[in-house]
Design an enzyme around this catalytic site. Structure first.
Site, short mmCIF file in Angstrom:
data_model
loop_
_atom_site.label_atom_id
_atom_site.label_comp_id
_atom_site.label_asym_id
_atom_site.label_seq_id
_atom_site.Cartn_x
_atom_site.Cartn_y
_atom_site.Cartn_z
N GLY A 159 -23.14 4.15 3.65
CA GLY A 159 -22.64 4.41 2.80
C GLY A 159 -22.86 3.95 1.41
O GLY A 159 -22.94 2.46 0.92
N LYS A 206 0.62 -1.06 -0.06
CA LYS A 206 0.02 -0.18 -0.11
C LYS A 206 1.21 1.13 -0.31
O LYS A 206 1.76 1.23 0.03
CB LYS A 206 -1.19 0.21 1.97
CG LYS A 206 -1.62 0.75 1.36
CD LYS A 206 -2.80 0.16 0.37
CE LYS A 206 -5.07 0.83 0.46
NZ LYS A 206 -6.30 -0.02 -0.05
N VAL A 231 -19.34 1.53 -3.94
CA VAL A 231 -19.58 0.38 -3.40
C VAL A 231 -21.05 -0.59 -3.27
O VAL A 231 -21.63 -1.16 -3.34
CB VAL A 231 -19.01 -0.27 -2.77
CG1 VAL A 231 -18.49 -1.57 -2.09
CG2 VAL A 231 -16.70 -0.45 -3.12
N GLY A 270 -22.18 4.98 -1.62
CA GLY A 270 -20.95 5.54 -2.61
C GLY A 270 -20.49 4.88 -3.76
O GLY A 270 -21.16 4.46 -3.92
#
Ligand code: NAD
Length: 351
Positions: A181, A81, A185, A183
């Site tokens: 959420g 990452k 996804v 968004g």
């Protein structure tokens, strides 16, 4: 001007570097947690971290999570990452991205980046001017585009698999699912759940998106702080990490938690708290592996992309089912079994 790349001492990761270039306002980190299964793949995140220490903690945690996620998804990829400190809305410039891309390139393919929070496909295209160690591009021979629909498909599969494991029923019609959420996804997931006949309770800090979900799916909207106590069968966290904690777990009225957000458990003890309450938890890094499966088609240059994605999604569901079955048999948390499962995949094979 070339960025300064300084190794950070670590006993938990293969390599960590601090990347700095004052001329473009760049401070960031690249963490390669493991390359045991292949090049370390994981996205680049840009956030206004309060300190370099916070950014370092995040990159270490996220890169380890990618090792587990990629292994669980059966991919020939390790975990890595990268993070950049700053507000992407004001501090993200092409010069800063190019400087960071050159730092990624200096790892000679040991770390491969893609989109994460604060990054877009257009940003990936800028990185690609300086390095080939980048995926998530909108154009090109193997470009994989937006991973979110595949991520949502994998989460939907995980919900059905875990619901069947928990209740003996695969049918989600008239089951109530609370989604946190809406968004990339969360929206696609709501669409799949709505098509399957589930009833939705939804929340988002973006009230326009919330109104849109009510209008599109006939969902019931609640305030962000009320999602935990919503009367539902299944809770799907699809916003931010750390939402399963000592404050929220006692409020839950669901019998299953399965969603797409990364690092949903605030601490490993929160998996035990859910288990003690009889709430089944589908480990996030298994449930949300669809996105990296999609990105992997680009990294690994897979020619039959849809076949690869379908096969890996199916295998992911088999893995989830096996984890839940083992956890039940041993009366332990699915999280503990999931971690043990991926660690076994990475253990050196006996001669
Ligand atoms: P996104 O930024 O598109 O959507 C997140 C949504 O959550 C936004 O609508 C935002 O307004 C909302 N939100 C933020 N804080 C909230 C809060 N406290 N309460 C309610 N809503 C809140 O992100 P995304 O791509 O949909 O990803 C969602 C999660 O899934 C993240 O944790 C991400 O790391 C993880 N994930 C995403 C993918 C992918 O393919 N996009 C893959 C794997 C994991």
């Amino acid at each position: 001007m070339t960025a300064t790349i300084t190794p950070v001492a670590t006993s938990t990761h293969e390599e960590i570097y601090r990347v700095e270039d004052a001329s473009v306002g760049l401070t960031g980190f690249i963490a390669v947690h493991s390359t045991l299964l292949g090049p370390a793949a994981g996205g680049l995140r840009m956030r206004p971290y309060v300190s370099a220490e916070d950014a370092l903690i995040d990159v270490k945690r996220l890169s380890e999570g990618m090792t587990y996620k990629n292994a669980a998804a059966g991919l020939a990829l390790g975990g890595g990452k990268a993070v950049i400190i700053g507000d992407p809305a004001v501090q993200k410039t092409p010069e800063l991205l190019r400087a960071f891309a050159r730092a990624i390139d200096s790892l000679n393919g040991r770390y491969i980046t893609a989109e994460d929070m604060g990054m877009s496909p257009a940003d990936m295209a800028i990185l690609a001017e300086e390095t080939s160690s980048v995926a998530g591009l909108a154009d090109g021979d193997f470009a994989s585009g937006d991973p979110s629909p595949i991520t949502a498909r994998g989460i939907f599969n995980a919900i059905r698999c875990a619901w069947e494991h928990h209740t003996g029923q695969i049918d989600l019609s008239n089951r109530v699912v609370s989604v946190q959420g809406l968004g990339h996804v969360g929206w696609y997931l709501c669409d799949l759940l709505n098509t399957a006949g589930a009833k939705l309770i939804v929340t988002d800090v973006n009230s326009a998106q919330l109104d849109r979900a009510v209008a599109t799916f006939g969902a019931t909207a609640v305030a962000p702080e009320d999602i935990y106590a919503a009367e539902a069968d299944i809770f799907a966290p699809c916003a931010i990490g750390g939402v399963l904690n000592s404050e929220t777990i006692p409020q839950l009225k669901v019998s299953l938690v399965a969603g797409g957000a990364n690092n949903q458990l605030a601490t490993p003890n929160d998996a035990i708290a859910l288990h003690k309450r009889g709430i089944l938890y589908a480990p996030d890094f298994v449930a949300n592996g669809g996105g990296i499966i999609n990105v992997a088609t680009e990294i690994l240059k897979i020619s039959n992309r849809s076949r690869f994605v379908a096969d890996r999604l199916e295998a992911l569901q088999v893995t989830m089912a096996a984890i839940l079955k083992q956890a039940k048999a041993d009366d332990v948390t699915p999280d503990a079994v999931a971690i043990a499962t991926v660690q076994a995949k990475m253990a050196p094979k006996a001669a």
